[in-house]
Every structure is written in C-alpha cells, then in structure tokens.
Scaffold this active site. Structure first.
Site, PDB file in Angstrom:
ATOM      1  CD  GLU A   1     -10.448 -23.718   4.606  1.00  0.00           C
ATOM      2  OE1 GLU A   1     -10.408 -22.487   4.479  1.00  0.00           O
ATOM      3  OE2 GLU A   1     -10.593 -24.491   3.637  1.00  0.00           O
TER       4      GLU A   1
ATOM      5  CG  HIS B   1     -14.115 -28.227   5.044  1.00  0.00           C
ATOM      6  ND1 HIS B   1     -12.770 -28.083   5.297  1.00  0.00           N
ATOM      7  CD2 HIS B   1     -14.289 -27.833   3.744  1.00  0.00           C
ATOM      8  CE1 HIS B   1     -12.157 -27.642   4.211  1.00  0.00           C
ATOM      9  NE2 HIS B   1     -13.064 -27.482   3.257  1.00  0.00           N
TER      10      HIS B   1
ATOM     11  CG  ASP C   1      -9.563 -27.283   1.237  1.00  0.00           C
ATOM     12  OD1 ASP C   1     -10.726 -27.650   1.028  1.00  0.00           O
ATOM     13  OD2 ASP C   1      -9.276 -26.134   1.607  1.00  0.00           O
TER      14      ASP C   1
ATOM     15  CG  HIS D   1      -6.852 -23.630   0.717  1.00  0.00           C
ATOM     16  ND1 HIS D   1      -7.966 -23.596   1.518  1.00  0.00           N
ATOM     17  CD2 HIS D   1      -6.013 -22.662   1.189  1.00  0.00           C
ATOM     18  CE1 HIS D   1      -7.813 -22.651   2.440  1.00  0.00           C
ATOM     19  NE2 HIS D   1      -6.648 -22.068   2.258  1.00  0.00           N
TER      20      HIS D   1
ATOM     21  CD  GLU E   1      -8.847 -19.316   1.163  1.00  0.00           C
ATOM     22  OE1 GLU E   1      -8.786 -20.423   0.582  1.00  0.00           O
ATOM     23  OE2 GLU E   1      -9.733 -19.042   1.992  1.00  0.00           O
TER      24      GLU E   1
ATOM     25  CG  HIS F   1     -15.395 -23.203   3.206  1.00  0.00           C
ATOM     26  ND1 HIS F   1     -14.245 -23.960   3.169  1.00  0.00           N
ATOM     27  CD2 HIS F   1     -15.747 -23.117   4.507  1.00  0.00           C
ATOM     28  CE1 HIS F   1     -13.919 -24.300   4.389  1.00  0.00           C
ATOM     29  NE2 HIS F   1     -14.813 -23.799   5.224  1.00  0.00           N
TER      30      HIS F   1
END
Length: 268
Positions: free
Chosen positions: A33, A35, A44, A127, A129, A184
């Site tokens: 992801e 960053h 992550d 993470h 999610e 995040h």
C-alpha cells in the site's frame, strides 16, 4: 544455521521440533500500500513481521524458553485500502486483494499450519482493513480442522497498534491523537519504520506543498466509485513530521509487552 524465530529461516526439522513442543505460531498479515513519498510501500507487511518477531522473541524470554514462538511467512497483500483508513485503493502502488481472496488465503495457510501440528496460533494484523477477513479465514480453518478430527486448536487475532496504551499515546501525541484509522503513514508507522527499516524512510521526502491538509478531514461515510479529491495529495492521512526512531522504540516496547501478556493470558 543461525537460530531464528522466523519460519522461513528454519530448516524443516527444527520447525517440526518446535511445533511438537507446542510453540505459538504468529501469522503476520500486511498489505502492499502507498505510504506517501517518504516511505516504501511494504510498510504494513514489513512492520507486522518485525513486530511479530519481536513478540515471539519476548515471549520466549518472558517464559525462560518454556514457550517458544514461530513467525510464519507473512501474507504480504491485504484487503482493499479504504479511503478513510489508507487513502484508497485508487492510488498508484496500492495493490489489493478482494475480501474473498484474503479469506481463502488465511484459511488455507492456517489450516496447513494446523495439519503440521500447531495448536496455538496468533494472527497479527498490520493493515486496518484486513481484520474481519482474517477472522473469517480463521473460523473456516477451525471448521475444516474439526471436520478432520482436530478440535484442540485455539486462534487469537489482534492488531498490534491496539496494544499501545493511553499513557503512551498521550506521551507521543502531545498535540492530540486523531485515532488509529488516520494514522496511515503518520507518526506511528513512520517511527516504527525508522526503527526497523530506516533505509526505507526518507524524511526529506516530506514536501510541504504535498503534505498539506493533514490530518485528513474525510466524510463519515464511504462513496463508490471513490472520489479521489477526498484523499489528501500525499496519500497520508496524518502528518509524519513528529516521527523519530526513539518514538519507534517506545511504540515497539509498549506494544510487544502488552501483546506478550495477551498471548500468555490465552495460551499459558
């Protein structure tokens, strides 16, 4: 061969011996992801593997070696990055799995580990999610194990940031804490990366024109298709400027200490 808590670095016979000794197996689950422009995209997965390693090592030290820890190879991809907790899966570099794929990955990995002899398993999430999908995968693995006559497995699920206590939060965020969902690419992740992987952080990459409007001010709902303009230009949801290696040490030590307590509470 060096001694290691990491499954990938063990020979198969050492792994088998540790499982026979009723070791606790940690399964790190991360994501690939974006960053921002100041950190690598592996954050992550990399941080969760390192935090799991530190926890496994601390568990062994706390118990005088009576309880061993093994860190399995991590799941390096995660569920779709959400706009209100990761900037959104529309951003370049963020490479995501569907919920169904993550559920099945979690199920198959943990079931294999059960078949090999593991009975004490910890899913460590890194993470935001991922959580409910690895929960479902864990439950499906337990159901499959029971169907095969294995009914003595226990699985614990946790996210490492949940073990940073209020006192530490107040100490590290003197200007106020926005919540883990908006962390995040902020102070926590950046500080831990400065501790574990300083070569994957570039604090000079924090451009004032790019890192503006932080912390993010997002609606209290989701919209599909994603409205890209809701995400800050940097892709970060809070500002990393206050990050330091020293804060990373504090965050690691506090979270690891409390995670060891949680593991012992369930498995000792």
């Amino acid at each position: 061969m060096k001694k290691s808590v990491y499954m990938e670095e063990m020979d198969a016979f050492t792994y088998r011996e540790k499982l026979a000794g009723n070791a606790v197996v940690f399964i790190p689950v991360g994501a690939l992801e974006q960053h921002g422009s100041h950190m690598a995209m592996c954050v992550d997965a990399a941080l969760t593997k390192s935090m799991a390693g530190a926890t496994a090592q601390a568990l062994q030290e706390k118990t005088g070696g009576a309880m061993q820890g093994i860190v399995s190879a991590p799941i390096n991809y995660g569920y779709r990055s959400q706009q209100r907790s990761g900037g959104g899966f529309h951003l370049s570099g963020t490479t995501s799995l569907s919920g169904q794929t993550l559920i099945l990955l979690a199920r198959d990995i943990v079931f294999n580990i059960i078949v090999h002899g593991a009975r004490k398993i910890v899913f460590m999430n890194g993470h935001y999610e991922n959580y409910q999908f690895i929960f479902e995968g864990a439950e499906l693995a337990l159901e499959k194990a029971r169907a095969n006559g294995i009914d003595d497995v226990k699985i614990q699920l946790l996210s490492y940031w949940d073990f940073v206590d209020d006192e530490t939060i107040a100490r590290l965020y003197p200007d106020g804490f926005t919540g883990w969902d908006l962390e995040h690419a902020g102070v926590m992740e950046t500080s831990l990366m400065l501790l574990f992987y300083p070569d994957l952080v570039d604090m000079d990459g924090i451009d004032a024109d790019l890192y503006r409007d932080l912390p993010a001010k997002l609606p209290s709902y989701d919209v599909l298709p994603i409205i890209a303009g809701y995400t800050p230009a940097s892709g970060c949801l809070s500002h990393p400027a206050g990050s330091s290696r020293e804060k990373g040490v504090v965050l690691r030590d506090v979270a690891v200490r409390h995670m060891v307590e949680a593991v012992l509470n369930e498995f000792a």
